[in-house]
Design an enzyme around this catalytic site. Structure first.
Site, PDB file in Angstrom:
ATOM      1  N   GLU A 473       0.876  -1.094   0.041  1.00 47.63           N
ATOM      2  CA  GLU A 473      -0.039  -0.132  -0.019  1.00 47.63           C
ATOM      3  C   GLU A 473       0.745   1.236  -0.032  1.00 47.63           C
ATOM      4  OE1 GLU A 473      -4.185   1.288   2.075  1.00 47.63           O
ATOM      5  OE2 GLU A 473      -3.062  -0.386   2.931  1.00 47.63           O
ATOM      6  N   GLU A 742      -2.811   0.492  13.381  1.00 44.80           N
ATOM      7  CA  GLU A 742      -3.777   0.800  12.537  1.00 44.80           C
ATOM      8  C   GLU A 742      -5.098   0.458  13.415  1.00 44.80           C
ATOM      9  OE1 GLU A 742      -5.442   0.035   8.175  1.00 44.80           O
ATOM     10  OE2 GLU A 742      -3.886  -1.478   9.173  1.00 44.80           O
TER      11      GLU A 742
END
Length: 965
Positions: A473, A742
């Site tokens: 990502e 996260e």
């Protein structure tokens, strides 16, 4: 004699910038003064093209009566390309003093016009070297120079990433140049001062060219995005001789090409390096290039997209040595760097030729103690090195980076006897931002949280604000950037970083005003509330921190277009209740198997609609666009009314019972009066009723503690911060985290993981709590209503009662260092403040009384620099000028809190004077002997029922008596 000095000269946020592309660069300086209350009254600025030529200036402002000392735009004659300009400043202050001239500083322009480029884009000839080869290209040029070299500059860039060498030496320690931009619209070039690397006679330039972001395949598995099929380089050397003549050597068809020792490199997967393929001396003039191949002109590459470097470069900013080496239960040999970091591992080895050493990088160990790669998804994060043999070798990857704490090592000679720690080093890589912020408090866990926030920023501010640095990502997610930007700019000087990224956002914005999810856009997709709002929030925040009206002006049309896009959605003009939205991403109240929290996406979208409309209104006012300010002001009011009609009941309750719904209504000022009080009260009850745990996600979390503190529930916010059990900020700290996660439970209490598919252990969004720590806990805030960029500072520490007994923060603003520190010891409070010259500050001292307030051990009335002092019911408000101050006082709010919150009783009772006052007003509390030594718990047990019955009048009477003591 008192002293006034001018120091810290900067141009476009930088010290002596090389190769800028700005036609009217902005200059800033700092004032140093040994007197409190110093303000600049005037300045004189002189610019010249010769360092010793200030007597023949290009631009001399003369004396200008102004307190401007930041972002002063050059207004002299037109700047020339490839020219160095020197400048110096002197100032006058409000005490009638005139400073000496500052030391001279400089800036140097790059190629200011596209027409300045005469070089050609080049790449190896396709018939000789496969353009799709995974190996890096080597490009070289041999040339002759005459005597008397005065200066030399190389201007270079690439479709790919590159390293530049001159006569066998690397020209710079910049990494991953030219950085990642919206390549189809904007491609940065870099400027190198290579004067000392050149010589009369034979010379050579060499370029190593690899895929980088351009061809690595960015984005998610199955959707890998590349900007082009062919790598290429563009380079132009300008040599100026002492006689004034010039020589220009550019990339063209005379260059030669080969492949190098970098056999493979991509952003996600790592690098393969075969040291046996090194060509010794390949960038030197004497190298035998007869076996090298010709080049061809790079097809389809434009000059129109070229811009001078805007962002600070990526560099190695710190080196970490591993703290341990061990063998896992699975039998793997692993290094522990002691810190989750981003960068690369450099190692030295002495091994036979062909020895293959493999490094695999990961963030955490699993609950069995084995290294864990599951959250990387397809990203390999692997380095392979084949030794050259014949002695000690040193290697670190050239064109990639990894996110890791742990490194699995295979093939290192003798590793079965233990890996030698001194042979390995972790090189921390990120955009080279100057540190700007500090925070520390009495709770070691919160201090670790602060370190985690800063490490998370360093890890993810690698040329773009990435969401995560390890899996497939590493993208510039707009939502993450906008919720974190204020924390980011407090921590580090981020003017150039966000200038560059916002220019890319503007370039990528859709024709209808929509904003992609990620910038640069390699994912596609429609626009989402709170993500696309980065187009408005980020330039406004940069303006607030740096008074950057130029960037605000450049982005203003983009800001308007985003609000226009929202307005065009659906049939209801003042509600945004259509389309896809990420909502309160990863909120804990989400339905099972959903990432989107329970707060209605239409509520979130409409709240952000109002917020962005209000910001555009404020930006219009700053830019002098009064008609547009009225227009967006009316729009804001209409959206606010629509929000109220749609999402608030007639009895003043938020229709959605989530924490985030209440937070946004408060944070974006969408409720007023009694409704606001009810919403705040219910938010507080939600937190308290959930045992001081949150349920918020990416949208609600950044504003949660602000909503509580600003509504009078700061104590609840502090308890929420200090919650160590899941979910909360200190849960990850209790689990040993060294960066922000996260997910609130990326690692669960039993050691298992949240998931494999989306579980970064280095994801800065929840680190936005840092903004609240600085502004509310420490109390260091700006007053943008008075002036941006901390020209007028607002200091208002909110003491954490018995939970936090001290805190301190500092920020290096464009005006200089601002600092505040407070400490509570019993009923005594100390507050220190440092205010830079040419600024003023409001300082609010909670619980202080003017009569007893002291500064530096003396009476407040005698304190130089204190310009005004006003006492309110619960505090003293001071206006102070520049300088360092130390205030001490007895805290009357402490006593009020004893009766209203039932805490800190032991400290009060152990003060004989305070106890005497309490005995006078509530003698029933003191029927027994030895009350001075009574413990808090005992006191509470004896007085639990009575305490709640004390009236406000009794409390005020007690405080009045205490104030007279």
């Amino acid at each position: 004699m008192s002293e006034l000095k001018v120091t810290g000269l900067t141009c476009e946020y930088q010290v002596n910038p090389l190769g800028i592309g700005v036609h009217q660069p902005r200059l800033s300086w700092l004032l140093q003064s040994d007197r409190r209350g110093t303000m600049q009254k005037g300045y004189r600025l002189v610019v010249t093209v010769r360092e010793d030529g200030f007597s023949e200036p290009l631009w001399d402002t003369g004396y200008v009566e102004s307190n401007t000392s930041i972002q002063l735009a050059y207004a002299g004659g037109a700047l020339q390309p490839r020219t160095r300009y020197h400048y110096r400043v002197k100032v006058w202050d409000n005490f009638g003093r005139e400073s000496a001239w500052s030391e001279a500083a400089w800036w140097e322009t790059g190629l200011l016009e596209i027409s300045e480029w005469t070089a050609q884009w080049i790449t190896p000839q396709a018939s000789e070297i496969d353009p799709q080869t995974e190996a890096s290209f080597l490009l070289r040029k041999r040339f002759q120079l005459g005597d008397g070299i005065a200066s030399a500059r190389i201007y270079a860039t690439a479709a790919g990433v590159y390293e530049l060498y001159v006569n066998g030496k690397q020209a710079s320690d910049m990494l991953l140049a030219p950085g990642w931009t919206s390549y189809h619209h904007r491609l940065q070039y870099q400027t190198y001062d290579v004067t000392t690397l050149l010589q009369a006679g034979g010379n050579a330039i060499g370029v190593v060219l690899a895929d980088g972001w351009y061809r690595s395949g960015m984005g998610f598995e199955g959707k890998n995005f590349t900007y082009g099929e062919h790598r290429a380089a563009l380079l132009q050397l300008h040599v100026r001789y002492t006689d004034g003549t010039e020589a220009v050597i550019g990339s063209d068809l005379s260059w030669k090409a080969s492949t190098g020792a970098v056999r493979y490199s991509t952003i996600y997967h790592g690098e393969i390096y075969d040291a046996r393929e090194e060509q010794e001396g390949w960038s030197e003039a004497t190298f035998d290039e007869s076996a090298w191949k010709p080049v061809q002109v790079g097809a389809g590459l434009s000059y129109d997209v070229l811009v001078a470097q805007e962002n600070a470069p990526t560099r190695v900013t710190q080196t970490l040595r591993p703290i341990a080496a061990f063998v896992t239960p699975a039998g793997d040999h692993v290094l522990d760097m002691g810190q989750n970091m981003v960068g690369r591992v450099r190692f030295t080895v002495d091994a036979p030729a062909g020895t293959r050493i493999v490094l695999k990088h990961a963030e955490v160990l699993d609950k069995n103690g084995n290294i864990y790669f599951g959250n990387l998804r397809p990203a390999k994060q692997k380095v392979e090195y084949m030794a050259k043999g014949g002695g000690s070798e040193s290697y670190a990857p050239h064109f990639t980076f990894m996110g890791f704490r742990y490194v699995l090592v295979e093939g290192y000679p003798g590793q079965e006897n233990g890996l030698p720690l001194n042979a390995f080093a972790g090189e921390v890589m990120h955009t080279e931002m100057e540190p700007a912020g500090e925070f520390e408090c009495s709770d070691a866990r919160v201090n670790q949280l602060q370190r985690n926030i800063q490490w998370g920023q360093r890890s993810n501010f690698l040329d773009v604000p990435t969401d995560c640095p390890q899996r497939d990502e590493r993208l510039g997610w707009t939502g993450d950037a906008q919720v974190f930007i204020s924390t980011a700019l407090f921590n580090y000087q981020g003017g150039p970083f966000f200038t560059k990224w916002l220019h890319d956002l503007k370039a990528e914005q859709h024709a209808d005003g929509g904003v992609p999810f990620v910038i640069p856009d390699v994912v596609g997709g429609s626009s989402s509330a709170a993500w696309g709002d980065a187009a408005v929030i980020c330039p406004w925040t940069v303006y607030q921190y740096y008074d950057d009206t130029r960037l605000l002006s450049e982005q203003y049309e983009s800001m308007k277009q985003w609000v226009g896009y929202i307005r065009a959605q659906g049939e209801q003009e003042f509600l945004w209740n259509t389309g896809f939205h990420f909502g309160d991403w990863l909120a804990l109240d989400a339905k099972e198997n959903s990432y989107i929290g329970a707060t209605p996406t239409a509520l979130i979208a409409t709240a952000y609609y109002a917020y962005s409309a209000r910001i555009v209104r404020d930006a219009a006012l700053v830019l002098g666009k009064e008609d547009e300010a009225r227009h967006y002001g009316e729009l804001y009011e209409q959206v606010k009314l629509a929000f109220h009609d749609e999402f608030i009941t007639k009895n003043g309750r938020i229709a959605s019972p989530t924490q985030t719904a209440h937070v946004l209504a408060l944070a974006f000022d969408l409720v007023e009066g009694d409704v606001k009080e009810r919403v705040a009260r219910e938010l507080n009850e939600q937190i308290v009723g959930n045992d001081y745990h949150l349920t918020t996600g990416f949208v609600g979390t950044p504003y949660l503690c602000f909503a509580l503190s600003n509504s009078g529930y700061h104590d609840t916010a502090v308890k929420l911060l200090l919650q160590e059990s899941y979910p909360g900020w200190l849960y990850s700290v209790s689990q040993g985290a060294t960066t922000i996660w996260e997910h609130w439970d990326s690692i669960k209490a039993d050691g298992s993981f949240w998931s494999d598919d989306m579980n970064s252990f280095n994801h800065y969004a929840y680190g936005a709590i840092g903004d609240w720590l600085y502004r509310k806990v420490a109390g260091l805030n700006m007053d943008p209503s008075a002036a941006p960029a901390y020209k007028h500072i607002h200091l208002e520490p909110l003491f954490g009662l018995d939970k936090l007994t001290s805190a301190q923060a500092a920020h290096r603003s464009l005006y200089g260092r601002i600092a505040v520190a407070w400490r509570v010891e019993g009923e005594h409070i100390e507050v220190a403040a440092e205010i830079p010259a040419n600024t003023t500050a409001n300082l609010v001292l909670k619980g202080a009384a003017l009569q007893k307030l002291q500064e530096s051990g003396g009476a407040l009335a005698e304190a130089e620099g204190v310009q005004a002092a006003v006492e309110t019911d619960h505090s003293v408000r001071l206006t102070i000028g520049s300088g360092s101050y130390s205030f001490t006082y007895a805290n009357k709010e402490l006593f009020r809190h004893v009766f209203t919150e039932n805490t800190r009783v032991d400290e009060v009772l152990n003060d004989e004077t305070a106890a005497a006052v309490l005995r006078k007003h509530i003698p029933q509390f003191f029927s027994g002997a030895g009350f001075h030594f009574m413990k808090k718990s005992t006191f509470k047990q004896l007085t639990e029922n009575t305490m709640a019955g004390i009236s406000r009048g009794q409390v005020d009477a007690i405080l009045e008596d205490l104030a007279r003591l």
